[in-house]
Design a protein around this motif. Sequence first.
Motif, PDB file in Angstrom:
ATOM      1  N   SER A   1       0.826  -1.202   0.000  1.00  0.00           N
ATOM      2  CA  SER A   1       0.000   0.000   0.000  1.00  0.00           C
ATOM      3  C   SER A   1       0.861   1.252   0.000  1.00  0.00           C
ATOM      4  N   LEU A   2       1.935   1.223   0.808  1.00  0.00           N
ATOM      5  CA  LEU A   2       2.873   2.330   0.906  1.00  0.00           C
ATOM      6  C   LEU A   2       4.245   1.786   0.518  1.00  0.00           C
ATOM      7  N   PHE A   3       4.994   2.532  -0.295  1.00  0.00           N
ATOM      8  CA  PHE A   3       6.297   2.023  -0.734  1.00  0.00           C
ATOM      9  C   PHE A   3       7.261   3.172  -0.986  1.00  0.00           C
ATOM     10  N   ILE A   4       8.556   2.870  -0.861  1.00  0.00           N
ATOM     11  CA  ILE A   4       9.611   3.828  -1.194  1.00  0.00           C
ATOM     12  C   ILE A   4      10.055   3.536  -2.619  1.00  0.00           C
ATOM     13  N   ARG A   5      10.013   4.541  -3.486  1.00  0.00           N
ATOM     14  CA  ARG A   5      10.367   4.318  -4.877  1.00  0.00           C
ATOM     15  C   ARG A   5      11.850   4.578  -5.151  1.00  0.00           C
ATOM     16  N   MET A   6      12.373   5.735  -4.692  1.00  0.00           N
ATOM     17  CA  MET A   6      13.773   6.044  -5.004  1.00  0.00           C
ATOM     18  C   MET A   6      14.265   7.225  -4.178  1.00  0.00           C
ATOM     19  N   ARG A   7      15.585   7.435  -4.299  1.00  0.00           N
ATOM     20  CA  ARG A   7      16.243   8.568  -3.648  1.00  0.00           C
ATOM     21  C   ARG A   7      16.355   9.672  -4.697  1.00  0.00           C
ATOM     22  N   MET A   8      15.740  10.828  -4.437  1.00  0.00           N
ATOM     23  CA  MET A   8      15.715  11.902  -5.415  1.00  0.00           C
ATOM     24  C   MET A   8      17.079  12.581  -5.515  1.00  0.00           C
ATOM     25  N   ALA A   9      17.461  12.980  -6.737  1.00  0.00           N
ATOM     26  CA  ALA A   9      18.738  13.654  -6.969  1.00  0.00           C
ATOM     27  C   ALA A   9      18.551  15.168  -6.851  1.00  0.00           C
ATOM     28  N   PRO A  10      19.478  15.847  -6.186  1.00  0.00           N
ATOM     29  CA  PRO A  10      19.377  17.308  -6.110  1.00  0.00           C
ATOM     30  C   PRO A  10      19.720  17.948  -7.450  1.00  0.00           C
ATOM     31  N   THR A  11      19.133  19.105  -7.693  1.00  0.00           N
ATOM     32  CA  THR A  11      19.425  19.864  -8.900  1.00  0.00           C
ATOM     33  C   THR A  11      20.725  20.651  -8.704  1.00  0.00           C
TER      34      THR A  11
ATOM     35  N   THR B   1       5.985   0.740   4.823  1.00  0.00           N
ATOM     36  CA  THR B   1       6.576   0.220   3.604  1.00  0.00           C
ATOM     37  C   THR B   1       7.326  -1.077   3.890  1.00  0.00           C
ATOM     38  N   ALA B   2       7.611  -1.810   2.840  1.00  0.00           N
ATOM     39  CA  ALA B   2       8.577  -2.889   2.954  1.00  0.00           C
ATOM     40  C   ALA B   2       9.957  -2.259   3.131  1.00  0.00           C
ATOM     41  N   GLU B   3      10.937  -3.059   3.526  1.00  0.00           N
ATOM     42  CA  GLU B   3      12.292  -2.549   3.688  1.00  0.00           C
ATOM     43  C   GLU B   3      12.846  -2.081   2.336  1.00  0.00           C
ATOM     44  N   TRP B   4      13.494  -0.949   2.349  1.00  0.00           N
ATOM     45  CA  TRP B   4      14.118  -0.381   1.154  1.00  0.00           C
ATOM     46  C   TRP B   4      15.579  -0.124   1.477  1.00  0.00           C
TER      47      TRP B   4
ATOM     48  N   ARG C   1      36.814   4.557  11.216  1.00  0.00           N
ATOM     49  CA  ARG C   1      37.288   3.360  10.528  1.00  0.00           C
ATOM     50  C   ARG C   1      37.983   3.728   9.227  1.00  0.00           C
ATOM     51  N   SER C   2      37.417   4.683   8.472  1.00  0.00           N
ATOM     52  CA  SER C   2      38.038   5.117   7.232  1.00  0.00           C
ATOM     53  C   SER C   2      39.397   5.753   7.497  1.00  0.00           C
ATOM     54  N   ALA C   3      39.492   6.572   8.544  1.00  0.00           N
ATOM     55  CA  ALA C   3      40.773   7.214   8.871  1.00  0.00           C
ATOM     56  C   ALA C   3      41.829   6.174   9.221  1.00  0.00           C
ATOM     57  N   GLU C   4      41.428   5.137   9.951  1.00  0.00           N
ATOM     58  CA  GLU C   4      42.367   4.067  10.317  1.00  0.00           C
ATOM     59  C   GLU C   4      42.858   3.306   9.093  1.00  0.00           C
ATOM     60  N   LEU C   5      42.019   3.255   8.053  1.00  0.00           N
ATOM     61  CA  LEU C   5      42.366   2.515   6.838  1.00  0.00           C
ATOM     62  C   LEU C   5      42.955   3.422   5.760  1.00  0.00           C
ATOM     63  N   GLY C   6      43.422   4.594   6.159  1.00  0.00           N
ATOM     64  CA  GLY C   6      44.058   5.491   5.198  1.00  0.00           C
ATOM     65  C   GLY C   6      43.090   6.153   4.245  1.00  0.00           C
ATOM     66  N   ARG C   7      41.955   6.610   4.760  1.00  0.00           N
ATOM     67  CA  ARG C   7      40.927   7.337   3.989  1.00  0.00           C
ATOM     68  C   ARG C   7      40.186   6.441   2.997  1.00  0.00           C
ATOM     69  N   ARG C   8      40.256   5.175   3.172  1.00  0.00           N
ATOM     70  CA  ARG C   8      39.574   4.264   2.253  1.00  0.00           C
ATOM     71  C   ARG C   8      38.066   4.354   2.416  1.00  0.00           C
ATOM     72  N   ASP C   9      37.332   4.152   1.332  1.00  0.00           N
ATOM     73  CA  ASP C   9      35.869   4.144   1.398  1.00  0.00           C
ATOM     74  C   ASP C   9      35.374   2.976   2.248  1.00  0.00           C
ATOM     75  N   ILE C  10      34.391   3.256   3.083  1.00  0.00           N
ATOM     76  CA  ILE C  10      33.671   2.226   3.817  1.00  0.00           C
ATOM     77  C   ILE C  10      32.288   2.114   3.175  1.00  0.00           C
ATOM     78  N   GLU C  11      31.997   0.967   2.608  1.00  0.00           N
ATOM     79  CA  GLU C  11      30.712   0.777   1.930  1.00  0.00           C
ATOM     80  C   GLU C  11      29.682   0.178   2.888  1.00  0.00           C
ATOM     81  N   VAL C  12      28.539   0.848   3.007  1.00  0.00           N
ATOM     82  CA  VAL C  12      27.468   0.371   3.880  1.00  0.00           C
ATOM     83  C   VAL C  12      26.148   0.436   3.120  1.00  0.00           C
ATOM     84  N   VAL C  13      25.146  -0.189   3.698  1.00  0.00           N
ATOM     85  CA  VAL C  13      23.792  -0.165   3.139  1.00  0.00           C
ATOM     86  C   VAL C  13      22.837   0.314   4.225  1.00  0.00           C
ATOM     87  N   ALA C  14      22.107   1.379   3.936  1.00  0.00           N
ATOM     88  CA  ALA C  14      21.080   1.881   4.851  1.00  0.00           C
ATOM     89  C   ALA C  14      19.742   1.281   4.447  1.00  0.00           C
ATOM     90  N   THR C  15      19.106   0.589   5.370  1.00  0.00           N
ATOM     91  CA  THR C  15      17.807  -0.039   5.113  1.00  0.00           C
ATOM     92  C   THR C  15      16.731   0.735   5.863  1.00  0.00           C
TER      93      THR C  15
END
Length: 268
Positions: free
Chosen positions: A52-62, A202-205, A173-187
């Motif tokens: 009934s209720l759902f998340i479609r997408m993350r809007m991009a800024p102009t 909504t279902a999990e997005w 954590r990124s600073a300890e790893l020499g500025r490396r990207d830390i990849e995560v997923v926000a649900t």
Amino acid sequence: MLISAVEAFAMTDEGQGSVAATSGLARRLCALALLAASGGLLASACASNESSLFIRMRMAPTEDCTVACGPGEEFMTEDSVDAAFNLSHSATLLVGNQIVQRGDSDVLRTETSRVQLYEAEVRVADLAGNPVTEGYVVPITGLVDPGTGDDPGYNCTQVLLIDGATMDSLGRRSAELGRRDIEVVATVVVRGRTLGGQEVETAEWSYPVRVCFDCSPCVTHPENCCTGSTEKVCQELDEIERTCSGRRGPIDCRDLGTTCEDYKARRL
């Protein structure tokens, strides 16, 4: 018989977790009502329907960092954030409502299928599914109209994808790893209530975010200019193009209120 049936229902509902806590309670209350009442009149009001209720997408800024809200507008598939210069991270999400219209001016019946959004539950995990920090619930706002025909109604709401504690943890954590990207997923689970009083969610997005520490260029002007001096030399400095939320780009020390190095030192 009523007690044993309710107990059996409660046993099957265990282990849902915090994300489904609200809907789990609603299902228990609905089960009691349905067992005690004859007929199926309450079934539609108590049904748990994540479509009934759902998340479609993350809007991009102009270009000016505003957001146009609608299914035909630009969207993003991943965010990149520098924890050295961002205390937290929010994003504008497009939420759809597929509940059918019920209003009818001919019989003076008001529209009850609009959904008032009121909270979002967020969990942040690494790519293997391991939680980075405990999940959290944040207030949100937005009124989503019902659809017309086969087309859902839409509106946007801003959700805190990474809170302050999580950003601090990922930045260290990124600073300890020499500025490396830390990849995560926000649900995210978004919750609302129809004007008729029905709880919906909504279902999990899930949405990917890359977090680093000090991976964006930061421009330090003369120190007095960084700290807000109104001297002519400071006012004549070139403007630095602003970077919108969810993207990495140049940082101006004048926006920080101090030099780049001093600001980064406070974040560690």
